[in-house]
Design a protein around this motif. Sequence first.
Motif, PDB file in Angstrom:
ATOM      1  N   ILE A  39       0.412 -26.751  25.346  1.00 39.96           N
ATOM      2  CA  ILE A  39      -0.257 -26.726  26.727  1.00 39.96           C
ATOM      3  C   ILE A  39       0.581 -25.866  27.539  1.00 39.96           C
ATOM      4  CG2 ILE A  39       0.712 -28.668  27.784  1.00 39.96           C
ATOM      5  CD1 ILE A  39      -2.901 -27.929  28.123  1.00 39.96           C
ATOM      6  N   GLU A  40       1.988 -25.620  27.430  1.00 39.93           N
ATOM      7  CA  GLU A  40       2.723 -24.837  28.135  1.00 39.93           C
ATOM      8  C   GLU A  40       2.358 -23.394  27.877  1.00 39.93           C
ATOM      9  OE1 GLU A  40       6.661 -27.625  28.800  1.00 39.93           O
ATOM     10  OE2 GLU A  40       6.528 -26.088  27.124  1.00 39.93           O
ATOM     11  N   ARG A  41       2.128 -22.925  26.656  1.00 40.75           N
ATOM     12  CA  ARG A  41       1.869 -21.613  26.270  1.00 40.75           C
ATOM     13  C   ARG A  41       0.571 -21.189  26.683  1.00 40.75           C
ATOM     14  NH1 ARG A  41      -0.935 -19.170  22.698  1.00 40.75           N
ATOM     15  NH2 ARG A  41      -1.753 -20.886  21.595  1.00 40.75           N
ATOM     16  N   ARG A  42      -0.354 -22.239  26.530  1.00 43.83           N
ATOM     17  CA  ARG A  42      -1.885 -21.769  26.887  1.00 43.83           C
ATOM     18  C   ARG A  42      -2.020 -21.876  28.483  1.00 43.83           C
ATOM     19  NH1 ARG A  42      -6.263 -24.524  22.936  1.00 43.83           N
ATOM     20  NH2 ARG A  42      -5.186 -24.113  20.808  1.00 43.83           N
ATOM     21  N   VAL A  43      -1.270 -22.615  29.156  1.00 42.87           N
ATOM     22  CA  VAL A  43      -1.521 -22.517  30.702  1.00 42.87           C
ATOM     23  C   VAL A  43      -0.768 -21.545  31.492  1.00 42.87           C
ATOM     24  CG1 VAL A  43      -2.075 -25.129  30.951  1.00 42.87           C
ATOM     25  CG2 VAL A  43       0.407 -23.989  31.538  1.00 42.87           C
ATOM     26  N   ARG A  44       0.404 -20.900  30.673  1.00 39.16           N
ATOM     27  CA  ARG A  44       1.155 -19.747  30.997  1.00 39.16           C
ATOM     28  C   ARG A  44       0.335 -18.354  30.683  1.00 39.16           C
ATOM     29  NH1 ARG A  44       4.546 -19.331  27.229  1.00 39.16           N
ATOM     30  NH2 ARG A  44       5.945 -20.982  27.954  1.00 39.16           N
ATOM     31  N   GLU A  45      -0.221 -18.383  29.557  1.00 37.87           N
ATOM     32  CA  GLU A  45      -1.367 -17.578  29.307  1.00 37.87           C
ATOM     33  C   GLU A  45      -2.443 -17.216  30.384  1.00 37.87           C
ATOM     34  OE1 GLU A  45      -2.819 -17.961  25.464  1.00 37.87           O
ATOM     35  OE2 GLU A  45      -0.924 -17.201  24.418  1.00 37.87           O
ATOM     36  N   ARG A  46      -2.648 -18.498  30.840  1.00 40.16           N
ATOM     37  CA  ARG A  46      -4.107 -18.559  31.983  1.00 40.16           C
ATOM     38  C   ARG A  46      -3.435 -18.187  33.442  1.00 40.16           C
ATOM     39  NH1 ARG A  46      -5.483 -20.625  27.405  1.00 40.16           N
ATOM     40  NH2 ARG A  46      -7.631 -20.940  26.888  1.00 40.16           N
ATOM     41  N   GLY A  47      -2.128 -17.894  33.346  1.00 37.49           N
ATOM     42  CA  GLY A  47      -1.587 -17.717  34.955  1.00 37.49           C
ATOM     43  C   GLY A  47      -0.763 -18.622  35.473  1.00 37.49           C
TER      44      GLY A  47
ATOM     45  N   ALA B  14      12.485 -31.422  26.421  1.00 36.20           N
ATOM     46  CA  ALA B  14      11.315 -30.397  26.503  1.00 36.20           C
ATOM     47  C   ALA B  14      11.768 -29.360  27.947  1.00 36.20           C
ATOM     48  CB  ALA B  14       9.934 -30.876  26.997  1.00 36.20           C
ATOM     49  N   GLY B  15      13.007 -29.881  28.441  1.00 40.10           N
ATOM     50  CA  GLY B  15      13.546 -28.870  29.600  1.00 40.10           C
ATOM     51  C   GLY B  15      13.000 -29.379  31.012  1.00 40.10           C
TER      52      GLY B  15
END
Length: 145
Positions: A100-108, A129-130
Motif C-alpha cells: 500500500i505504501e508503494r502504490r500510494v507513493r506512486e499516486r502522489g 515498518a518505520g
Amino acid sequence: MEVREMKLSDIEAVLPMYLAYYNDQEDGCWTEESAGKRIHQVLSMEDSYSLILEDGNLVLGFVMGYFKQYDDIVGYTLEEIVIAFEHQNKGIGSALLQEIERRVRERGASCVELQAVLDERHERYYGKAGYRNASNFVMKVKWLS
C-alpha cells in the motif's frame, strides 16, 4: 497470492474476517451490520483507495484508507489493515503494508498517516515498518453522554 484494488463488492468476502479479528483478537463488539457499514463508509468515500490480498478464492487480508489533501502535500490515511488470524506472523501484513505504501507513493502521497491502539503489539508492528509516534499531534476526544 494476488493483491488488487478492493471494491464495494468485496465487503461480503472480508466481513467474516473483520468480525473474527476485531471481536476475537481485539475484544470488540462488532455486528455484521456495524462492520459492514464501517467498511462501506471507507470504501465509498471520495479518494478512497484500498487493497485486498487473495490466495485463489481465499481472502488473506485487506487494507483500507483514503487520500487526504493538505495545503502543500497529499497524505494517505490508513484506516484499517486486517490479516486473517491464522495467517498472521508470517510476514503477510508487513508485505501488504509495504504494497500500500508503494502504490500510494506512486499516486502522489507524501506520507501515510494512521491511528493505532497504544499497546506493545501495535508499537512493535508499526515500529518495525518505520512508523513513529508523532510528537506534534495528539488525538482529542470528547465523549458525549
